[in-house]
Scaffold this motif. Structure first.
Motif, PDB file in Angstrom:
ATOM      1  N   UNK A 191     -37.262 -32.420 -41.890  1.00 52.27           N
ATOM      2  CA  UNK A 191     -36.983 -32.508 -43.327  1.00 52.27           C
ATOM      3  C   UNK A 191     -36.269 -33.811 -43.680  1.00 52.27           C
ATOM      4  N   UNK A 192     -35.363 -34.223 -42.823  1.00 52.58           N
ATOM      5  CA  UNK A 192     -34.590 -35.435 -43.110  1.00 52.58           C
ATOM      6  C   UNK A 192     -35.462 -36.678 -43.009  1.00 52.58           C
ATOM      7  N   UNK A 193     -36.244 -36.783 -41.950  1.00 54.91           N
ATOM      8  CA  UNK A 193     -37.041 -37.983 -41.702  1.00 54.91           C
ATOM      9  C   UNK A 193     -38.254 -38.052 -42.627  1.00 54.91           C
ATOM     10  N   UNK A 194     -38.958 -36.929 -42.784  1.00 56.64           N
ATOM     11  CA  UNK A 194     -40.220 -36.937 -43.523  1.00 56.64           C
ATOM     12  C   UNK A 194     -40.063 -36.763 -45.026  1.00 56.64           C
ATOM     13  N   UNK A 195     -39.014 -36.049 -45.450  1.00 59.14           N
ATOM     14  CA  UNK A 195     -38.880 -35.750 -46.880  1.00 59.14           C
ATOM     15  C   UNK A 195     -37.537 -36.201 -47.463  1.00 59.14           C
ATOM     16  N   UNK A 196     -36.664 -36.720 -46.592  1.00 58.02           N
ATOM     17  CA  UNK A 196     -35.332 -37.145 -47.029  1.00 58.02           C
ATOM     18  C   UNK A 196     -34.635 -36.025 -47.810  1.00 58.02           C
ATOM     19  N   UNK A 197     -34.774 -34.819 -47.266  1.00 57.24           N
ATOM     20  CA  UNK A 197     -34.206 -33.637 -47.915  1.00 57.24           C
ATOM     21  C   UNK A 197     -32.680 -33.643 -47.792  1.00 57.24           C
ATOM     22  N   UNK A 198     -32.030 -33.279 -48.877  1.00 60.55           N
ATOM     23  CA  UNK A 198     -30.569 -33.168 -48.852  1.00 60.55           C
ATOM     24  C   UNK A 198     -30.208 -31.796 -48.293  1.00 60.55           C
ATOM     25  N   UNK A 199     -29.524 -31.781 -47.174  1.00 56.54           N
ATOM     26  CA  UNK A 199     -29.277 -30.522 -46.482  1.00 56.54           C
ATOM     27  C   UNK A 199     -27.875 -30.454 -45.908  1.00 56.54           C
ATOM     28  N   UNK A 200     -27.501 -29.228 -45.531  1.00 59.97           N
ATOM     29  CA  UNK A 200     -26.243 -28.981 -44.843  1.00 59.97           C
ATOM     30  C   UNK A 200     -26.525 -27.987 -43.719  1.00 59.97           C
ATOM     31  N   UNK A 201     -25.899 -28.192 -42.590  1.00 57.63           N
ATOM     32  CA  UNK A 201     -26.017 -27.270 -41.468  1.00 57.63           C
ATOM     33  C   UNK A 201     -24.805 -26.352 -41.443  1.00 57.63           C
ATOM     34  N   UNK A 202     -25.047 -25.084 -41.207  1.00 54.67           N
ATOM     35  CA  UNK A 202     -23.977 -24.084 -41.143  1.00 54.67           C
ATOM     36  C   UNK A 202     -24.137 -23.295 -39.860  1.00 54.67           C
ATOM     37  N   UNK A 203     -23.043 -22.990 -39.194  1.00 54.21           N
ATOM     38  CA  UNK A 203     -23.100 -22.132 -38.024  1.00 54.21           C
ATOM     39  C   UNK A 203     -22.077 -21.021 -38.123  1.00 54.21           C
ATOM     40  N   UNK A 204     -22.521 -19.835 -37.798  1.00 52.80           N
ATOM     41  CA  UNK A 204     -21.621 -18.684 -37.686  1.00 52.80           C
ATOM     42  C   UNK A 204     -21.501 -18.253 -36.230  1.00 52.80           C
ATOM     43  N   UNK A 205     -22.079 -19.073 -35.341  1.00 55.30           N
ATOM     44  CA  UNK A 205     -22.050 -18.757 -33.912  1.00 55.30           C
ATOM     45  C   UNK A 205     -20.739 -19.245 -33.317  1.00 55.30           C
ATOM     46  N   UNK A 206     -19.667 -18.597 -33.692  1.00 53.20           N
ATOM     47  CA  UNK A 206     -18.345 -18.987 -33.186  1.00 53.20           C
ATOM     48  C   UNK A 206     -18.023 -18.304 -31.864  1.00 53.20           C
ATOM     49  N   UNK A 207     -18.948 -17.480 -31.376  1.00 47.03           N
ATOM     50  CA  UNK A 207     -18.746 -16.849 -30.076  1.00 47.03           C
ATOM     51  C   UNK A 207     -18.915 -17.870 -28.954  1.00 47.03           C
ATOM     52  N   UNK A 208     -19.722 -18.903 -29.218  1.00 49.01           N
ATOM     53  CA  UNK A 208     -19.961 -19.921 -28.200  1.00 49.01           C
ATOM     54  C   UNK A 208     -19.546 -21.282 -28.755  1.00 49.01           C
ATOM     55  N   UNK A 209     -18.466 -21.819 -28.225  1.00 52.89           N
ATOM     56  CA  UNK A 209     -17.979 -23.119 -28.675  1.00 52.89           C
ATOM     57  C   UNK A 209     -19.024 -24.203 -28.436  1.00 52.89           C
ATOM     58  N   UNK A 210     -19.750 -24.075 -27.344  1.00 52.82           N
ATOM     59  CA  UNK A 210     -20.773 -25.070 -27.006  1.00 52.82           C
ATOM     60  C   UNK A 210     -21.849 -25.136 -28.086  1.00 52.82           C
ATOM     61  N   UNK A 211     -22.160 -23.985 -28.694  1.00 56.66           N
ATOM     62  CA  UNK A 211     -23.176 -23.972 -29.735  1.00 56.66           C
ATOM     63  C   UNK A 211     -22.723 -24.749 -30.960  1.00 56.66           C
TER      64      UNK A 211
END
Length: 407
Positions: free
Chosen positions: A235-255
């Motif tokens: 999406x970023x490269x092909x469409x220059x989409x404005x986005x945000x990443x969210x994670x709720x995977x707080x069980x794994x710090x590595x994630x």
């Protein structure tokens, strides 16, 4: 595809006729003995009829599949020659460039001669009607519709298609096929049925309503975080989409750290949330974005509390503003996939992403999950390269693989 029948006194003569008319690339798809009917059966010799076919197209997808299946037929015939090969469909001799006509001859010539001798003896003895009926059953086609369908059925099972789904597909096809249907008709019908069962894949489409919240759910270890990074990169490269990443995977710090690295590379923000309430309170922060990609923690099918937490997270967003993708690995055992999909059965309207296609040669689980859940298929991934190694899951590709075809 040109398909013709040839009759002669012997199998060898019939094959020569086929080669003269269709050329050296012709393949034999069927051999049977034609017994004279009525009073003439005591005065005329039986004839051998072969069905031969030659491909008159270039790079046709269905003809390519037919060619692959013809190899399967030849290999299956060769595998019957020794006890050590009994029950196998594939045989390495298929790669030895042995002429197809010679394969057929070596497999069937002695059997044809034996049957002709038996028939002559029976005629001379003027056998009883019941014995004649039994002889006619012996003189049926050496390989017919049922045999072709059996080979296709075995091929699907070898690709780990669940037996009940394979039976369902075969039953539906047999109900529509005419008696004596040629191999290309049988194969094409089953191929088209598989494509229909798999359906058209559905991927993320940005609508007028903004933002679009996209949740990725699934067990641990299937590659959810990497898949999100690949989709975000596209999406970023092909469409220059404005986005945000969210994670709720707080069980794994590595994630969290892995997704943070991808966010930094893409130059997009990352937000970590710890509960459904926090996501609900943060929704207004995302109003200026086109899409919000949300990574969730892998859930155990035995953990009710984790299941409730996930459902609460998903319910914070209105259905008109969200899409849900269940991420599964193509390498997971089918029994485990059944349990996983049961875990998420209370979640409505999700689509399925399959990862790790490069780590398996069997595509049966893709069809199994589709038919088991009814959920639409979506993306497929193969490898760890970001933003590459991802694409729309192609039903035609999967169907060809299930039938033993090449890429």
């Amino acid at each position: 595809m040109i398909i013709k029948k040839f009759q002669a006194e012997t199998e060898k003569e019939a094959i020569l006729l086929a080669k003269e008319e269709l050329g050296k690339d012709a393949i034999v798809t069927n051999i049977k003995t034609i017994k004279p009917k009525g009073i003439y059966k005591f005065f005329k010799n039986s004839k051998v009829e072969i069905t031969a076919a030659v491909d008159d197209t270039v790079n046709g997808e269905e003809d390519s599949l037919l060619s692959s299946f013809q190899k399967l037929i030849n290999e299956n015939q060769l595998s019957k020659q020794t006890e050590t090969q009994k029950g196998r469909i594939f045989d390495k001799q298929a790669d030895n460039n042995v002429p197809v006509f010679e394969d057929v001859k070596s497999t069937y010539s002695s059997e044809i001669e034996k049957r002709l001798d038996n028939l002559q003896n029976l005629i001379e003895k003027q056998i009883k009607p019941t014995e004649e009926k039994a002889t006619e059953e012996v003189e049926e086609e050496i390989i017919g519709d049922n045999e072709y369908i059996k080979l296709i059925y075995k091929q699907m099972l070898m690709n780990e298609v669940d037996e009940k789904y394979a039976n369902q597909i075969i039953s539906e096809i047999e109900a529509t096929l005419q008696t004596g249907a040629p191999i290309d008709k049988i194969l094409t019908s089953i191929y088209q049925k598989l494509v229909l069962k798999l359906g058209q894949s559905e991927t993320i489409e940005l609508g007028e309503k903004k933002p679009k919240f996209v949740f990725f759910i699934g067990p641990t270890g299937v590659g959810k975080t990497t898949t999100i990074a690949k989709i975000a990169s596209g999406f970023k490269v092909n469409k220059n989409t404005k986005m945000v990443l969210v994670t709720s995977d707080t069980y794994r710090i590595a994630a969290v750290e892995q997704l943070r690295i991808y966010a930094n590379i893409l130059g997009v923000p990352l937000k970590v949330i710890y509960s459904a309430d926090e996501l609900s309170q943060s929704k207004e922060e995302f109003n200026d974005y086109d899409i919000v990609l949300i990574d969730t923690a892998g859930r155990s099918h035995k953990n009710t509390e984790q299941k409730d937490d996930l459902e609460a997270l998903l319910n914070t967003i209105d259905d008109s503003m969200k899409e849900i993708y269940l991420v599964l690995s193509a390498t997971t055992k089918y029994r485990d996939l059944v349990r996983i999909t049961e875990t998420y059965s209370t979640i409505a309207n999700y689509r399925v992403i399959f990862t790790k296609l490069d780590e398996t040669i069997c595509m049966g689980n893709i069809l199994n999950v589709k038919m088991m859940t009814g959920a639409s298929l979506s993306y497929a991934t193969w490898g760890q390269n970001v933003p590459n190694d991802i694409g729309r899951l192609d039903a035609q590709f999967v169907a060809k693989k299930l039938l033993g075809g090449s890429d």
